[in-house]
Design a protein around this motif. Sequence first.
Motif, PDB file in Angstrom:
ATOM      1  N   PHE A 128       0.977  -1.106   0.052  1.00 17.54           N
ATOM      2  CA  PHE A 128       0.029   0.067  -0.100  1.00 17.54           C
ATOM      3  C   PHE A 128       0.948   1.319  -0.124  1.00 17.54           C
ATOM      4  CE2 PHE A 128      -2.755  -2.941   2.020  1.00 17.54           C
ATOM      5  CZ  PHE A 128      -3.966  -2.900   1.315  1.00 17.54           C
ATOM      6  N   ASP A 129       0.352   2.177  -0.792  1.00 19.08           N
ATOM      7  CA  ASP A 129       0.884   3.437  -0.631  1.00 19.08           C
ATOM      8  C   ASP A 129       0.039   4.614  -0.703  1.00 19.08           C
ATOM      9  OD1 ASP A 129       2.701   5.746  -0.969  1.00 19.08           O
ATOM     10  OD2 ASP A 129       3.486   5.446  -3.098  1.00 19.08           O
ATOM     11  N   PHE A 130      -0.112   5.295   0.398  1.00 11.81           N
ATOM     12  CA  PHE A 130      -1.237   6.262   0.637  1.00 11.81           C
ATOM     13  C   PHE A 130      -0.750   7.677   0.415  1.00 11.81           C
ATOM     14  CE2 PHE A 130      -2.915   3.047   3.875  1.00 11.81           C
ATOM     15  CZ  PHE A 130      -3.662   2.241   2.949  1.00 11.81           C
ATOM     16  N   SER A 131       0.533   7.656   0.045  1.00 10.68           N
ATOM     17  CA  SER A 131       0.976   9.112  -0.006  1.00 10.68           C
ATOM     18  C   SER A 131       0.457  10.020  -1.036  1.00 10.68           C
ATOM     19  CB  SER A 131       2.452   8.954  -0.163  1.00 10.68           C
ATOM     20  OG  SER A 131       2.958   8.570  -1.388  1.00 10.68           O
ATOM     21  N   GLU A 132      -0.147   9.276  -2.020  1.00 17.01           N
ATOM     22  CA  GLU A 132      -0.576   9.955  -3.389  1.00 17.01           C
ATOM     23  C   GLU A 132      -2.041   9.845  -3.364  1.00 17.01           C
ATOM     24  OE1 GLU A 132       1.249  11.976  -5.099  1.00 17.01           O
ATOM     25  OE2 GLU A 132       3.280  11.431  -4.078  1.00 17.01           O
ATOM     26  N   ALA A 133      -2.581   9.348  -2.627  1.00 13.29           N
ATOM     27  CA  ALA A 133      -4.033   8.827  -2.598  1.00 13.29           C
ATOM     28  C   ALA A 133      -5.002  10.179  -2.411  1.00 13.29           C
ATOM     29  CB  ALA A 133      -4.405   7.959  -1.348  1.00 13.29           C
ATOM     30  N   LEU A 134      -6.127  10.401  -3.175  1.00 16.19           N
ATOM     31  CA  LEU A 134      -6.872  11.464  -3.162  1.00 16.19           C
ATOM     32  C   LEU A 134      -7.868  11.234  -2.196  1.00 16.19           C
ATOM     33  CD1 LEU A 134      -7.112  12.120  -7.201  1.00 16.19           C
ATOM     34  CD2 LEU A 134      -5.657  13.486  -5.173  1.00 16.19           C
ATOM     35  N   LEU A 135      -8.249   9.893  -2.057  1.00 10.36           N
ATOM     36  CA  LEU A 135      -9.398   9.666  -1.115  1.00 10.36           C
ATOM     37  C   LEU A 135      -8.787   9.059   0.196  1.00 10.36           C
ATOM     38  CD1 LEU A 135     -12.260   8.765  -3.755  1.00 10.36           C
ATOM     39  CD2 LEU A 135     -12.048  10.850  -2.447  1.00 10.36           C
ATOM     40  N   LEU A 136      -9.396   9.074   1.372  1.00  7.75           N
ATOM     41  CA  LEU A 136      -8.956   8.265   2.268  1.00  7.75           C
ATOM     42  C   LEU A 136      -9.276   6.868   2.369  1.00  7.75           C
ATOM     43  CD1 LEU A 136      -9.900  10.847   5.412  1.00  7.75           C
ATOM     44  CD2 LEU A 136      -7.654  10.599   4.462  1.00  7.75           C
ATOM     45  N   PRO A 137      -8.449   5.912   2.325  1.00 11.86           N
ATOM     46  CA  PRO A 137      -8.821   4.694   2.490  1.00 11.86           C
ATOM     47  C   PRO A 137      -9.421   4.454   3.710  1.00 11.86           C
ATOM     48  CG  PRO A 137      -6.426   4.867   2.752  1.00 11.86           C
ATOM     49  CD  PRO A 137      -6.782   6.242   2.560  1.00 11.86           C
ATOM     50  N   HIS A 138     -10.251   3.231   3.863  1.00 10.57           N
ATOM     51  CA  HIS A 138     -10.803   2.616   4.907  1.00 10.57           C
ATOM     52  C   HIS A 138      -9.954   1.545   5.391  1.00 10.57           C
ATOM     53  CE1 HIS A 138     -13.705   1.134   7.782  1.00 10.57           C
ATOM     54  NE2 HIS A 138     -14.347   2.542   7.916  1.00 10.57           N
ATOM     55  N   ILE A 139     -10.227   1.220   6.713  1.00 15.43           N
ATOM     56  CA  ILE A 139      -9.266   0.411   7.503  1.00 15.43           C
ATOM     57  C   ILE A 139      -9.577  -0.905   6.914  1.00 15.43           C
ATOM     58  CG2 ILE A 139     -10.797   0.150   9.403  1.00 15.43           C
ATOM     59  CD1 ILE A 139      -6.747  -0.203   9.293  1.00 15.43           C
ATOM     60  N   THR A 140     -10.757  -1.370   6.604  1.00 15.75           N
ATOM     61  CA  THR A 140     -11.317  -2.538   6.168  1.00 15.75           C
ATOM     62  C   THR A 140     -10.684  -2.646   4.614  1.00 15.75           C
ATOM     63  OG1 THR A 140     -13.225  -1.443   5.216  1.00 15.75           O
ATOM     64  CG2 THR A 140     -13.478  -2.514   7.307  1.00 15.75           C
ATOM     65  N   ASP A 141     -10.231  -1.468   4.077  1.00 14.56           N
ATOM     66  CA  ASP A 141      -9.472  -1.888   2.659  1.00 14.56           C
ATOM     67  C   ASP A 141      -8.181  -2.785   2.856  1.00 14.56           C
ATOM     68  OD1 ASP A 141     -11.573  -0.379   1.488  1.00 14.56           O
ATOM     69  OD2 ASP A 141     -10.219   1.496   1.527  1.00 14.56           O
ATOM     70  N   LEU A 142      -7.812  -2.957   3.991  1.00 12.64           N
ATOM     71  CA  LEU A 142      -6.284  -3.644   4.044  1.00 12.64           C
ATOM     72  C   LEU A 142      -6.640  -5.284   4.203  1.00 12.64           C
ATOM     73  CD1 LEU A 142      -4.899  -1.620   7.087  1.00 12.64           C
ATOM     74  CD2 LEU A 142      -4.361  -1.552   4.495  1.00 12.64           C
ATOM     75  N   ALA A 143      -8.200  -5.535   4.487  1.00 11.14           N
ATOM     76  CA  ALA A 143      -8.329  -7.166   4.635  1.00 11.14           C
ATOM     77  C   ALA A 143      -8.970  -7.531   3.319  1.00 11.14           C
ATOM     78  CB  ALA A 143      -9.253  -7.212   5.628  1.00 11.14           C
ATOM     79  N   GLU A 144      -8.770  -8.969   3.053  1.00 10.82           N
ATOM     80  CA  GLU A 144      -9.389  -9.569   1.970  1.00 10.82           C
ATOM     81  C   GLU A 144     -10.901  -9.362   2.200  1.00 10.82           C
ATOM     82  OE1 GLU A 144      -8.322 -13.749   1.754  1.00 10.82           O
ATOM     83  OE2 GLU A 144      -6.399 -13.272   0.755  1.00 10.82           O
ATOM     84  N   CYS A 145     -11.560  -9.733   1.140  1.00  9.56           N
ATOM     85  CA  CYS A 145     -13.079  -9.295   1.038  1.00  9.56           C
ATOM     86  C   CYS A 145     -14.112 -10.107   2.041  1.00  9.56           C
ATOM     87  CB  CYS A 145     -13.727  -9.760  -0.169  1.00  9.56           C
ATOM     88  SG  CYS A 145     -13.184  -8.449  -1.647  1.00  9.56           S
ATOM     89  N   ASP A 146     -13.465 -11.541   2.245  1.00  8.38           N
ATOM     90  CA  ASP A 146     -14.122 -12.305   3.238  1.00  8.38           C
ATOM     91  C   ASP A 146     -13.998 -11.887   4.799  1.00  8.38           C
ATOM     92  OD1 ASP A 146     -15.018 -13.834   0.951  1.00  8.38           O
ATOM     93  OD2 ASP A 146     -13.600 -15.429   1.327  1.00  8.38           O
ATOM     94  N   HIS A 147     -12.959 -11.213   4.778  1.00  9.26           N
ATOM     95  CA  HIS A 147     -12.643 -10.784   6.386  1.00  9.26           C
ATOM     96  C   HIS A 147     -12.975  -9.472   6.659  1.00  9.26           C
ATOM     97  CE1 HIS A 147     -10.392 -14.679   7.148  1.00  9.26           C
ATOM     98  NE2 HIS A 147     -10.102 -14.845   5.937  1.00  9.26           N
ATOM     99  N   ALA A 148     -13.181  -8.580   5.628  1.00  7.36           N
ATOM    100  CA  ALA A 148     -13.287  -7.084   5.703  1.00  7.36           C
ATOM    101  C   ALA A 148     -14.432  -6.907   6.787  1.00  7.36           C
ATOM    102  CB  ALA A 148     -13.646  -6.472   4.521  1.00  7.36           C
TER     103      ALA A 148
END
Length: 306
Positions: free
Chosen positions: A46-66
């Motif tokens: 992950f590299d959030f330095s250039e992100a325009l929108l704030l990512p959510h913490i659940t974006d870190l997890a696989e879909c089945d575990h989000a």
Amino acid sequence: MKIGLSDVEGRVLHGLIEDASGDIVIRIDRRGFIIHATANIAQLGFDFSEALLLPHITDLAECDHAATLGDHVSAVLQGAQPSGWVEFPVAAAAAQDPAGVPHGQRWYAFSLRPMIDNDGSIDGALCLLRSVQRLRLLEGELYNRAVTDPLTGLANRQAFCAGLRRHLAGGGGQMVAVFAVDGTRALLLRYGQRTADEILWGFAKFLETMALPGHELAQLDGERFGVLLPVMSLRAAREWAEDAVQTFAALAVPASARAPQLTASAGLARVECTVDWTLREAELGLVLARAGGGGRVAVAGYRRVA
């Protein structure tokens, strides 16, 4: 994405980093969106330095575990007492190196503590993300050792019985075969343990080559092997077992008159009643096959040797 922290938050974050070498430290707002992460989050891809929108913490997890991760975070942000660590595999996009080569599933443990504002309200949380991949691998290795025979590499009796219980829970009706090399004890006494082990190992590999897709193999004890035949009728199972016995006898023709002639026998039974009943019927079939001279297949319910 890096947003400035207050002095208090900075000191807390610095202390967390010092106490948690190698951990990834994340700051989230009261809705669970990531507003700061330490640079080592890049190891996840992950590299959030250039992100325009704030990512959510659940974006870190696989879909089945989000969803599970999201429920845990939401509960803490709403004032619930933190309930320890939550483990999840990181998202597939994170499970690859910068060149795009996948690493496979990677597990991390997640813990968070709420940040309390001056008025006593919760203003987000600080989170720790810690790799538990080595622990997961160790647990998997320990489990594999617990259910695997060390000599042959096949599943052991415990694992085979667990498989039978699953089939019984679904109604049963499948066929099971119990094989053994004839005269194993005599071979042990005449040639020693090492030679006997080599014969058993070779027979295990032979059964693996004879097994069809869907067959489940196991070593039940020092000389008997179990094969679960889930999609075969009694007739088809008998034909397959006879083919295996005859093929083994043909392959094991001695190179000299002094070498022993190896044969194998098998007993067949239907998966029914209980695990013990099923195995007893199959092993009784094996006894009948050996009583007929070995190198045979018998079905205990019919009391007839092939």
